[in-house]
Scaffold this motif. Structure first.
Motif, short mmCIF file in Angstrom:
data_model
loop_
_atom_site.label_atom_id
_atom_site.label_comp_id
_atom_site.label_asym_id
_atom_site.label_seq_id
_atom_site.Cartn_x
_atom_site.Cartn_y
_atom_site.Cartn_z
N TRP A 89 66.74 45.92 16.77
CA TRP A 89 66.93 46.92 15.75
C TRP A 89 66.41 48.29 16.18
CZ3 TRP A 89 69.88 45.20 12.24
CH2 TRP A 89 70.01 44.18 12.01
N GLY A 90 66.52 48.49 17.73
CA GLY A 90 66.21 49.45 18.29
C GLY A 90 65.65 50.91 17.61
N GLY A 91 65.12 51.78 18.22
CA GLY A 91 64.68 53.28 17.51
C GLY A 91 63.39 52.97 16.90
N SER A 92 62.88 54.14 16.56
CA SER A 92 61.41 54.32 16.15
C SER A 92 61.37 54.85 14.61
CB SER A 92 60.67 55.22 17.10
OG SER A 92 59.60 55.75 16.27
N CYS A 93 60.42 54.58 13.95
CA CYS A 93 60.70 55.33 12.62
C CYS A 93 60.23 56.83 12.60
CB CYS A 93 59.28 54.62 11.81
SG CYS A 93 59.38 53.02 11.38
N ARG A 94 59.73 57.16 13.69
CA ARG A 94 59.83 58.56 14.01
C ARG A 94 60.75 59.26 14.58
NH1 ARG A 94 54.03 59.89 15.03
NH2 ARG A 94 54.64 61.91 15.87
N GLU A 95 61.97 58.69 14.79
CA GLU A 95 63.31 59.45 15.08
C GLU A 95 63.84 59.69 13.80
OE1 GLU A 95 65.42 56.53 17.43
OE2 GLU A 95 64.00 56.75 19.01
N ASN A 96 63.62 59.16 12.66
CA ASN A 96 64.22 59.42 11.30
C ASN A 96 63.47 60.37 10.69
OD1 ASN A 96 66.15 57.41 11.81
ND2 ASN A 96 64.43 55.90 11.31
N ARG A 97 63.68 61.84 11.10
CA ARG A 97 62.76 62.86 10.76
C ARG A 97 63.89 63.72 10.05
NH1 ARG A 97 57.66 64.23 14.10
NH2 ARG A 97 56.81 62.22 13.84
N LEU A 114 52.09 44.78 17.40
CA LEU A 114 52.62 43.73 17.24
C LEU A 114 53.46 43.43 18.12
CD1 LEU A 114 51.82 43.14 13.51
CD2 LEU A 114 50.61 41.90 15.19
N VAL A 115 54.58 44.13 18.18
CA VAL A 115 55.80 44.21 18.75
C VAL A 115 55.57 44.22 20.39
CG1 VAL A 115 57.92 45.22 19.53
CG2 VAL A 115 57.47 45.00 17.37
N VAL A 116 54.63 45.16 20.87
CA VAL A 116 54.15 45.51 22.04
C VAL A 116 53.40 44.16 22.64
CG1 VAL A 116 52.50 46.62 23.79
CG2 VAL A 116 54.03 48.01 22.20
N CYS A 117 52.70 43.66 22.06
CA CYS A 117 51.92 42.24 22.12
C CYS A 117 52.86 41.26 22.24
CB CYS A 117 50.86 42.13 21.36
SG CYS A 117 49.33 43.41 21.45
N ARG A 124 63.71 38.96 5.86
CA ARG A 124 64.62 38.54 6.80
C ARG A 124 64.35 38.70 8.23
NH1 ARG A 124 69.62 40.95 4.39
NH2 ARG A 124 70.52 40.58 6.33
N PHE A 125 63.62 39.75 8.55
CA PHE A 125 63.17 40.03 10.17
C PHE A 125 61.69 39.79 10.49
CE2 PHE A 125 66.11 42.78 8.00
CZ PHE A 125 67.41 42.51 8.91
N THR A 126 61.69 39.36 11.72
CA THR A 126 60.14 38.97 12.13
C THR A 126 59.81 39.89 13.13
OG1 THR A 126 61.16 37.50 13.69
CG2 THR A 126 60.56 36.48 11.62
N ILE A 127 58.47 39.82 13.74
CA ILE A 127 58.25 40.72 14.69
C ILE A 127 59.10 40.37 16.00
CG2 ILE A 127 56.22 40.96 16.31
CD1 ILE A 127 56.06 42.73 13.87
N GLY A 144 51.62 32.00 16.85
CA GLY A 144 52.20 32.19 15.52
C GLY A 144 52.47 33.44 14.91
N ALA A 145 51.88 34.51 15.18
CA ALA A 145 51.92 35.99 14.90
C ALA A 145 53.60 36.49 14.88
CB ALA A 145 50.85 36.97 15.19
N GLU A 146 54.11 35.92 16.12
CA GLU A 146 55.58 36.62 16.29
C GLU A 146 56.38 36.27 15.13
OE1 GLU A 146 55.34 32.69 18.17
OE2 GLU A 146 53.98 34.43 18.47
N THR A 147 56.07 35.28 14.37
CA THR A 147 56.89 34.66 13.28
C THR A 147 56.68 35.68 11.80
OG1 THR A 147 55.40 32.82 12.69
CG2 THR A 147 57.29 32.33 14.45
#
Length: 158
Positions: free
Chosen positions: A124-132, A14-17, A113-116, A69-72
């Motif tokens: 909110w940079g970073g990736s979920c994968r970085e939090n290992r 969704l973010v890339v699109c 509180r946060f949208t795409i 509308g998906a960005e919302t």
């Protein structure tokens, strides 16, 4: 909070699109951004298209675009739909149960509180994968070595 790998890929797609601003995005671009295979992205994006969040374009030069509308979409809404709450499980009537139910509600209230679009702006940079989690006691060149969490199919959202 723990995200399933599918939810992590869905949010990345969704973010890339969203960043593509109406341009067609190929599956392999999303696969690279979400650090997974094109087949896994295709599986997840089919679900997103069924939900009406992405539009699929077939044929040569095909790919995906964000639906109007998906960005919302809020992160809370996305996670609730892709990872249904387990509130329906019988956990008893002890007072602690109320605490956990309220925590579940608070988690989604925060994510709402946060949208795409917010994520696409890289606020909110970073990736979920970085939090290992680091491997206990192991260091390489003065830095801690990192390994995946015990369940490689889930990633932690800080």
């Amino acid at each position: 909070m723990v995200l399933t790998r599918q939810t992590d890929i869905a949010i990345a797609a969704l973010v890339v699109c969203t960043k593509a601003k109406g341009q067609i995005v190929q599956i392999n671009v999303i696969a690279k951004a979400s650090e997974t295979t094109a087949a896994h992205v295709a599986q997840v994006t089919r679900q997103l298209a069924r939900l009406g969040w992405l539009e699929s374009h077939r044929g040569r030069g095909g790919g995906l675009t964000l639906s109007d509308g998906a960005e919302t979409l809020s992160l809370g809404e996305i996670v609730q739909i892709l990872q249904p709450s387990r509130e329906d499980r019988k956990v008893g009537s002890r007072p602690i149960c109320n605490v956990f139910h309220e925590a579940e509600r608070s988690k989604f209230a925060y994510l709402d509180r946060f949208t795409i679009a917010d994520l696409a702006r890289d606020e909110w940079g970073g990736s979920c994968r970085e939090n290992r989690r680091p491997v206990a006691g192991s260091q390489i060149d003065g830095t801690l070595a990192i390994r995946p969490s015990s369940n490689d199919r889930q990633h932690v959202l800080a």
